[in-house]
Design a protein around this motif. Structure first.
Motif, PDB file in Angstrom:
ATOM      1  N   ALA A 215       0.832  -1.135   0.145  1.00 40.14           N
ATOM      2  CA  ALA A 215      -0.110   0.313   0.024  1.00 40.14           C
ATOM      3  C   ALA A 215       0.757   1.070   0.108  1.00 40.14           C
ATOM      4  N   LEU A 216       1.738   1.072   0.879  1.00 38.43           N
ATOM      5  CA  LEU A 216       2.806   2.627   0.722  1.00 38.43           C
ATOM      6  C   LEU A 216       3.551   2.699  -0.538  1.00 38.43           C
ATOM      7  N   HIS A 217       3.888   1.711  -1.287  1.00 37.15           N
ATOM      8  CA  HIS A 217       4.434   1.718  -2.764  1.00 37.15           C
ATOM      9  C   HIS A 217       3.296   1.785  -3.898  1.00 37.15           C
ATOM     10  N   LEU A 218       1.737   1.681  -3.292  1.00 34.80           N
ATOM     11  CA  LEU A 218       0.928   2.447  -4.194  1.00 34.80           C
ATOM     12  C   LEU A 218       0.863   3.730  -4.096  1.00 34.80           C
ATOM     13  N   LEU A 219       0.635   4.145  -2.363  1.00 37.12           N
ATOM     14  CA  LEU A 219       0.694   5.379  -2.740  1.00 37.12           C
ATOM     15  C   LEU A 219       1.158   6.601  -2.613  1.00 37.12           C
ATOM     16  N   ALA A 220       2.739   6.184  -2.650  1.00 37.53           N
ATOM     17  CA  ALA A 220       3.758   6.935  -2.757  1.00 37.53           C
ATOM     18  C   ALA A 220       3.648   7.491  -4.565  1.00 37.53           C
ATOM     19  N   LYS A 221       3.064   6.966  -5.465  1.00 39.78           N
ATOM     20  CA  LYS A 221       2.390   7.676  -6.582  1.00 39.78           C
ATOM     21  C   LYS A 221       1.630   9.045  -6.810  1.00 39.78           C
ATOM     22  N   ALA A 222       1.660   9.069  -5.949  1.00 37.29           N
ATOM     23  CA  ALA A 222       0.535  10.738  -5.458  1.00 37.29           C
ATOM     24  C   ALA A 222       1.547  11.635  -4.151  1.00 37.29           C
ATOM     25  N   PRO A 223       2.577  11.182  -3.665  1.00 41.76           N
ATOM     26  CA  PRO A 223       2.805  12.025  -2.238  1.00 41.76           C
ATOM     27  C   PRO A 223       2.031  12.895  -1.944  1.00 41.76           C
ATOM     28  N   SER A 224       1.155  13.596  -2.592  1.00 38.83           N
ATOM     29  CA  SER A 224       1.059  15.051  -1.448  1.00 38.83           C
ATOM     30  C   SER A 224      -0.550  15.404  -1.781  1.00 38.83           C
ATOM     31  N   PHE A 225      -1.412  16.350  -1.102  1.00 38.61           N
ATOM     32  CA  PHE A 225      -2.938  16.149  -1.621  1.00 38.61           C
ATOM     33  C   PHE A 225      -2.352  17.247  -2.509  1.00 38.61           C
ATOM     34  N   VAL A 226      -1.099  18.476  -2.366  1.00 44.75           N
ATOM     35  CA  VAL A 226      -0.638  18.952  -3.965  1.00 44.75           C
ATOM     36  C   VAL A 226       0.179  18.641  -4.440  1.00 44.75           C
ATOM     37  N   PRO A 227       0.016  19.087  -6.098  1.00 45.60           N
ATOM     38  CA  PRO A 227      -1.066  19.761  -6.332  1.00 45.60           C
ATOM     39  C   PRO A 227      -2.686  19.232  -6.710  1.00 45.60           C
ATOM     40  N   SER A 228      -2.659  17.870  -6.767  1.00 42.33           N
ATOM     41  CA  SER A 228      -4.289  17.332  -7.189  1.00 42.33           C
ATOM     42  C   SER A 228      -4.919  16.726  -6.051  1.00 42.33           C
ATOM     43  N   VAL A 229      -5.504  17.415  -5.369  1.00 43.05           N
ATOM     44  CA  VAL A 229      -6.074  16.564  -4.662  1.00 43.05           C
ATOM     45  C   VAL A 229      -7.098  15.252  -4.644  1.00 43.05           C
ATOM     46  N   SER A 230      -7.759  15.708  -6.011  1.00 44.72           N
ATOM     47  CA  SER A 230      -8.990  14.151  -6.738  1.00 44.72           C
ATOM     48  C   SER A 230      -7.550  13.659  -6.717  1.00 44.72           C
ATOM     49  N   ASP A 231      -6.546  13.224  -7.455  1.00 45.26           N
ATOM     50  CA  ASP A 231      -5.590  12.595  -7.588  1.00 45.26           C
ATOM     51  C   ASP A 231      -4.875  11.639  -6.453  1.00 45.26           C
ATOM     52  N   TRP A 232      -4.649  12.465  -5.046  1.00 42.90           N
ATOM     53  CA  TRP A 232      -3.884  12.110  -3.560  1.00 42.90           C
ATOM     54  C   TRP A 232      -5.601  11.522  -2.520  1.00 42.90           C
ATOM     55  N   ALA A 233      -6.377  11.024  -3.317  1.00 41.11           N
ATOM     56  CA  ALA A 233      -7.421  11.451  -3.075  1.00 41.11           C
ATOM     57  C   ALA A 233      -7.432   9.221  -3.203  1.00 41.11           C
ATOM     58  N   LEU A 234      -7.961   9.855  -4.632  1.00 41.27           N
ATOM     59  CA  LEU A 234      -8.210   7.999  -5.430  1.00 41.27           C
ATOM     60  C   LEU A 234      -7.110   7.122  -5.795  1.00 41.27           C
ATOM     61  N   ALA A 235      -5.864   7.633  -5.195  1.00 43.62           N
ATOM     62  CA  ALA A 235      -4.911   6.778  -4.666  1.00 43.62           C
ATOM     63  C   ALA A 235      -5.602   5.806  -3.635  1.00 43.62           C
ATOM     64  N   ALA A 236      -5.766   6.636  -2.382  1.00 48.99           N
ATOM     65  CA  ALA A 236      -6.212   5.955  -1.177  1.00 48.99           C
ATOM     66  C   ALA A 236      -7.239   5.370  -1.455  1.00 48.99           C
ATOM     67  N   PHE A 237      -8.694   5.487  -2.404  1.00 49.39           N
ATOM     68  CA  PHE A 237      -9.551   4.799  -2.877  1.00 49.39           C
ATOM     69  C   PHE A 237      -8.996   3.118  -3.103  1.00 49.39           C
ATOM     70  N   GLU A 238      -8.469   3.106  -3.890  1.00 55.23           N
ATOM     71  CA  GLU A 238      -7.409   1.882  -5.168  1.00 55.23           C
ATOM     72  C   GLU A 238      -6.926   1.491  -4.406  1.00 55.23           C
ATOM     73  N   VAL A 239      -6.111   2.082  -2.501  1.00 53.43           N
ATOM     74  CA  VAL A 239      -5.618   1.024  -1.946  1.00 53.43           C
ATOM     75  C   VAL A 239      -6.980   0.132  -1.182  1.00 53.43           C
ATOM     76  N   ARG A 240      -8.035   1.661  -0.947  1.00 60.45           N
ATOM     77  CA  ARG A 240      -8.306   0.008   0.040  1.00 60.45           C
ATOM     78  C   ARG A 240     -10.311  -0.393  -0.646  1.00 60.45           C
ATOM     79  N   ASN A 241     -10.231  -0.503  -2.376  1.00 56.48           N
ATOM     80  CA  ASN A 241     -10.547  -1.138  -3.443  1.00 56.48           C
ATOM     81  C   ASN A 241      -9.580  -2.575  -3.041  1.00 56.48           C
ATOM     82  N   ARG A 242      -8.318  -2.491  -3.580  1.00 58.81           N
ATOM     83  CA  ARG A 242      -7.271  -3.625  -3.557  1.00 58.81           C
ATOM     84  C   ARG A 242      -7.705  -4.823  -2.297  1.00 58.81           C
TER      85      ARG A 242
END
Length: 375
Positions: A215-242
């Motif tokens: 999960a940490l490896h997957l989340l690292a592709k969107a390291p911060s909510f800046v500049p894109s909150v959407s990308d940051w949040a979508l990465a978290a939901f990808e973890v939750r779905n997996r």
């Protein structure tokens, strides 16, 4: 985490199932019905005694509304046009706050719309809006109290700037996992950075150890909510779905800092409009102690917000406080020397600890809890 079968207050009705159970007995007298859609329960309302009942934000047909008022009930109808329910009886879920994220982006989600409403009404000083915010925040506090009955809550505080993909983020996630596996309910400020990491760790506690690494490896592709909150949040939901059905934890964020989105790993989100109410509520509910990870001004404030009731024992016995990263808290932001000086000779002296690494924090917390306050 305790999950009572019924609300803490035995006169509260917060779901349609609870309503049906009570209404079947023929009387709703004295009950408080909170944000339940009763538009399909007209017959029950017409049949029940509703004397001294209170209906908070409940949808109902006009004839039912007239009848319960005639019985002597108080009715506070739903408020149209709001992006939130001020009378809600439950905490938020990540799915609720981020509804529409995948299709329309973060700006269209209920979370973003509530922040936008807050900004506009705060600017014009509308007392009606202020009242609605206060009602909402009180409902959130009530829901938190009901959720945490009997729970051993450990707060994890830290800065929002801690990026995914860093060693510090991974360490905070391990901390959350360890605390959850030790039987604690992890509670955080509910935002990004260290807060998200601790909630992620608690979520990962229900899965094999390797899940967190992946999960940490997957989340690292969107390291911060800046500049894109959407990308940051979508990465978290990808973890939750997996990895569905993760462990539970609590996040308590605020729309006051609306540029910081809530994280998606806290199973229960108590989001407030008033930051002061939110911070005090988070710390006061951390009855099993608080771990302070490196942070800036906000974390420093939280340290002393927690130290003050420990110093005066205004909430009873002092609760454990563990500060992580000696260099940070003695050199960069020398908070520890002041905390140590305040504690000297008081009951809280044996309830504070400074450790070098995050992996030492659980043991330090257990040690402080075992030895109790100084005599």
């Amino acid at each position: 985490m305790a999950h009572p079968q019924h609300p803490r207050h035995d006169r509260e009705i917060e779901s349609i199932e609870e309503f049906d159970e009570i209404a079947a007995q023929g009387s709703l007298a004295g009950y408080r019905v909170q944000s339940v859609d009763l538009s399909h329960r007209t017959f029950a309302l017409l049949s029940c005694d509703c004397a001294d009942a209170v209906f908070l934000g409940c949808r109902m047909h006009a004839d039912a509304d007239a009848k319960v008022r005639a019985d002597g009930a108080l009715v506070f109808p739903p408020v149209p046009g709001l992006p939130f329910d001020p009378y809600r009886g439950r905490l938020y879920s990540p799915d609720e706050l981020f509804t529409g994220l995948a299709g329309s982006g973060y700006d269209a989600t209920p979370d973003a719309l509530a922040y936008s409403w807050f900004q506009s009404t705060k600017a014009d000083g509308d007392i009606y809006a202020s009242m609605l915010r206060s009602i909402h925040d009180d409902a959130i506090s009530d829901a938190l109290d009901e959720l945490l009955v009997g729970a051993r809550v450990v707060g994890v505080m830290g800065g929002h700037a801690m990026a995914r993909g860093t060693d510090a983020y991974a360490g905070a996630a391990r901390l959350g996992r360890t605390l959850a596996r030790d039987g604690f309910t992890v509670a955080t400020g509910g935002g990004p950075g260290a807060m998200e990491a601790a909630n992620l760790g608690a979520y990962a506690a229900a899965h094999p150890d390797e899940m967190l690494d992946d999960a940490l490896h997957l989340l690292a592709k969107a390291p911060s909510f800046v500049p894109s909150v959407s990308d940051w949040a979508l990465a978290a939901f990808e973890v939750r779905n997996r990895w569905p059905q993760g462990g539970d934890s609590v996040g308590i964020p605020t729309w006051f800092y609306g540029h910081e989105p809530p994280n998606a790993f806290a199973g229960h989100i108590g989001k407030y409009f008033a930051n002061a109410t939110r911070e005090d509520g988070l710390l006061s509910r951390s009855t099993a102690g608080v771990v302070f990870l490196p942070g800036a001004a906000g974390t420093v404030q939280e340290i002393f917000d927690n130290a003050t009731p420990n110093y005066y024992e205004s909430r009873g016995e002092p609760t454990p406080m563990v500060l992580v990263n000696r260099a940070h808290w003695t050199e960069q932001l020398p908070t520890w020397p002041l905390l140590e000086s305040l504690a000297r000779g008081r009951s809280m002296q044996t309830r504070i600890s400074l450790v070098d690494t995050v992996d030492e924090a659980p043991e330090a917390l257990a040690r402080l809890a075992a030895q109790g306050p100084a005599a």
